[in-house]
Design an enzyme around this catalytic site. Structure first.
Site: not given
Ligand code: NAD
Length: 368
Positions: A142, A193, A226, A250, A254
């Site tokens: 980001y 990852k 994942d 992120d 959520d």
């Protein structure tokens, strides 16, 4: 008796309504003689724009630096949709996070037994769930440079973001996770990852080395990001503390939000570095939800996420763990007797207003 400086930013929409309930809780703890809270208020977001044409004033940022903890409710709303980009409501919140260098975002996902049926997962998967997601907040893709859209001149464009992490950034966030785990169930799941990203390889190496060097007593496991997403909805109770980078944190934070039922239930904390001279760290506590303009001013907002955010301040900024436990127990008890704001309403339960919910939590605190 210890005195703590608390700076409150009620913000916009339902912000002032839910913050008013926190003030009742702060008042209770002050009266109980546990600690003294010096409470000041500031303006952020749309309310700051209306007052002085910017999303937060320099003076309020200074006060945030001087506070022992900052509590922020929510910013934004349709009223400010047309204001210039640099002074949009979110700019105030982003400036606070940046200026205070809040690199560690802590999001607990707790499923109170009384609310297990409000989750989108089966009761047995989420009842009693208590996990903590620790997300790196100031680095990664980001913020990495270059970050641009290039015109390739042949009718094509190229969007570029850069995922970049240095050793110190990974170490300091991993340290937050290991320290938290030691006070909880002693397990950290680190996620990246590494199979496809160099930053993931480094993340894995640095976390593993830090664990070996300083935290061998904590259980450490690694899950690819994942797989973590899948495991979070398959068997969420396997986790204690999850630590991830900015991007990969992120999404699961959520997802974890939905495990617990309602946005109105979710607190968060954002922490900065520990100052070696004072032993204190900058901290901002805020509910995960926004300003909910659709229900603002109607007494419908659930104040528990905001009250829970103060509970996190008690624990992580003031070291008042017993008071934090007592507040958690009061919230659980109030839900247990069936009090519900509209967002967590269930058949047969009494629906109460924002203020009634806050009053009930304070009354419950007063019982023990
Ligand atoms: P939101 O979180 O404000 O609302 C989403 C839905 O959840 C709405 O239906 C709302 O009524 C409900 N809800 C949220 N909090 C609740 C509570 N405490 N009790 C009961 N119901 C609650 O998200 P949104 O609608 O996407 O955004 C509204 C505004 O808030 C926008 O201006 C957005 O930019 C801003 N926002 C701010 C923050 C923040 O301040 N950190 C975070 C997210 C969104």
């Amino acid at each position: 008796m210890a005195t703590f400086k608390l700076l409150l930013f009620p913000g916009d929409g339902i912000g002032p309504e839910v913050m008013a309930e926190v003030e009742k809780v702060v008042g209770f703890f002050s009266r109980s003689g546990l600690a003294q809270f010096e409470v000041e208020k500031g303006l952020v977001g749309g309310s700051a724009y209306d007052a002085h044409g910017e999303a937060i004033s320099d003076a309020d940022v200074e006060r945030a630096h001087a506070a022992d903890a900052v509590l922020l409710a929510a910013v934004g709303g349709p009223k400010w949709d047309g204001v210039p980009y640099e002074v949009r409501p979110e700019a105030g919140l982003l400036r606070l996070r940046k200026d205070l260098q809040l690199f560690a975002n802590l999001r607990p996902a707790i499923c109170y037994p009384a609310l297990a049926d409000a989750s989108s997962l089966k009761r047995e998967l989420v009842e009693g769930l208590d996990i903590m997601i620790v997300r790196e907040l100031t680095g990664g893709v980001y913020f990495g440079e270059p970050k641009e859209i290039i015109d390739l001149g042949n009718g094509q464009k190229r969007g570029v973001d850069t995922q970049v992490y240095d050793t110190y950034e990974i170490e300091r966030i991993a340290r937050v996770a290991f320290d938290l785990a030691r006070k909880r169930r002693n397990k950290v799941t680190s996620s990246e990852k590494r199979n496809v990203m160099k930053s993931g390889v480094l993340w894995n190496e640095v976390v593993t080395a830090l664990h070996k060097r300083e935290y061998p007593d904590v259980m450490l496991e690694h899950q690819l990001a994942d797989a973590l997403g899948m495991q979070l909805v398959r068997k969420p109770k396997q986790f204690d503390v999850i630590v991830t980078d900015n991007l990969f944190g992120d999404m699961p934070s959520d997802v974890a939000a939905m495990l617990t039922g309602s946005l109105g239930m979710l607190p968060s904390a954002s922490l900065g570095e520990i100052n070696p001279k004072t032993g204190k760290r900058k901290a901002l506590y805020e509910p995960v939800h926004g300003s909910a303009p659709d229900i603002a001013g109607k007494g419908l907002a659930n104040p528990i996420a905001m009250i829970g955010s103060f509970g996190m301040a008690l624990r992580y900024s003031f070291g008042l763990n017993e008071a934090a436990d007592r507040l958690d127990a009061a919230i659980s008890a109030v839900l247990g007797v069936g009090l519900r704001t509209a967002d967590i309403q269930a058949p047969g339960n009494a629906v109460v207003s924002t203020a009634q919910m806050g009053d009930a939590v304070v009354a419950e605190l007063g019982k023990n």
